[in-house]
Design an enzyme around this catalytic site. Structure first.
Site, PDB file in Angstrom:
ATOM      1  N   GLU A 127       0.822  -1.209   0.000  1.00 26.54           N
ATOM      2  CA  GLU A 127       0.000   0.000   0.000  1.00 26.54           C
ATOM      3  C   GLU A 127       0.857   1.261   0.000  1.00 26.54           C
ATOM      4  O   GLU A 127       0.540   2.241  -0.691  1.00 26.54           O
ATOM      5  CB  GLU A 127      -0.951   0.013   1.197  1.00 26.54           C
TER       6      GLU A 127
ATOM      7  N   TYR B 120      -6.058   6.733   3.996  1.00 24.51           N
ATOM      8  CA  TYR B 120      -6.264   5.655   3.020  1.00 24.51           C
ATOM      9  C   TYR B 120      -5.565   4.371   3.447  1.00 24.51           C
ATOM     10  O   TYR B 120      -6.180   3.300   3.533  1.00 24.51           O
ATOM     11  CB  TYR B 120      -5.790   6.066   1.615  1.00 24.51           C
TER      12      TYR B 120
ATOM     13  N   ASP C 286      -9.720   6.077  -1.967  1.00 25.46           N
ATOM     14  CA  ASP C 286      -8.560   6.544  -2.729  1.00 25.46           C
ATOM     15  C   ASP C 286      -9.084   7.298  -3.944  1.00 25.46           C
ATOM     16  O   ASP C 286     -10.277   7.510  -4.111  1.00 25.46           O
ATOM     17  CB  ASP C 286      -7.659   5.371  -3.127  1.00 25.46           C
TER      18      ASP C 286
END
Length: 293
Positions: free
Chosen positions: A39, A122, A140
DNA sequence: TACACGTGGCT
DNA sequence: TAGCCAAGTGT
């Protein structure tokens, strides 16, 4: 009875089960640490560029303890040309925080995740949802664009509104947490593959018939165009050139080697001072420079 | 809120 | 070609 929100989530989730990319961080049994690393690497960075670096990192540092034990210089070099190398530094700090505060275990709690270096709204929710299967809105740029079109009927998402964006996505999530996790990753994937920023592939979209933007006649974008980041000639370009020199060096580098990357002395000084200030570069005696130890 | 922060592929 | 765009975060 099926609400419009439930129907959107169901349609996109069904599409996802058939069309999702086979990405390694989505494989069953992948650790929360591996998901977290993916991520962070994916922040503002295309999947194809992340893939080889992610594999290398997880092979070298399969647990937070492994990364935490490395000197920062190794971490920055292994980041390669992924861009925004402050992310590498933060991931290193994050690994050390995980060891110190969480016994080397990636927390499941969103607030605990948010307290880690480099982990924002996020990424914290992405880890909690994609790794632990909990129910949180994951917002996102892909999801914001999808919601703007399908729900609001706009051509594009407006400027981010943290609280409102979370609420808008929350409203689309199924009640069941497993179904909600699938819907979350499915919204992102649809935004990445079909509901794209340029040239959306509406003919292939599972939501075509209920898309607000379609029903409104595909109106053009209204607000001011999103300002695109300049790069050529900026300090960011100078920083990138200097970091490339330091990554490739095996010994401390004299100031002259960094000066060679850019003609403007004022800009060079500002860029280098910024890198030192960010902790990406260490200044050594006799005006030499190196990656941090 | 707005801006700084890398890099490279695509149109 | 020059600009657009890519799973954001920190200040």
């Amino acid at each position: 009875m099926t609400s419009p929100e439930e129907r959107l989530a169901a349609l996109v989730s069904e599409w996802y089960t058939e069309h999702a990319r086979d990405l390694p961080w989505r494989a069953p049994g992948v650790s929360a640490w591996a998901v977290l690393v993916s991520e962070v690497m994916l922040q503002q960075t295309p999947v194809n560029r992340v893939l080889p670096v992610w594999r290398e990192w997880l092979s070298r540092w399969p647990h937070p303890q492994d990364l935490a034990a490395e000197p920062a210089a190794e971490v920055i070099r292994a980041w390669g040309r992924l861009g925004y190398p402050r992310r590498a530094l933060r991931l290193h700090e994050c690994a050390r925080a995980l060891v110190e505060r969480h016994d080397g275990v990636v927390p499941r709690d969103v607030d605990a995740l948010l307290a880690l270096p480099g982990i924002g709204s996020y990424t914290a929710r992405a880890v909690a949802v994609f790794s632990y299967g909990d129910r949180h809105p994951v917002v996102d740029t892909n999801v914001r664009r999808f919601v703007a079109r399908a729900v609001a009927g706009d051509a594009d998402a407006g400027p981010p509104r943290a609280t409102a964006d979370l609420a808008a996505v929350e409203a689309l999530l199924p009640a069941d947490r497993t179904a909600a996790a699938v819907a979350s990753i499915a919204f992102m994937e649809l935004g990445a593959l079909i509901c794209t920023a340029r040239g959306p592939r509406c003919a292939d979209c599972p939501v075509y018939a209920e898309c607000g933007w379609q029903r409104a006649g595909r109106p053009a974008a209204t607000g001011p165009a999103r300002k695109v980041q300049k790069f050529a000639g900026t300090d960011r370009q100078v920083r990138g050139l200097m970091m490339a020199v330091l990554r490739d060096a095996t010994q401390p580098v004299p100031r002259a080697d960094l000066d060679a990357v850019w003609p403007d002395a004022t800009q060079r000084s500002r860029a280098l001072a910024g890198l030192v200030d960010d902790g990406l570069v260490h200044q050594l005696p006799r005006d030499r420079y190196a990656l941090p130890t």
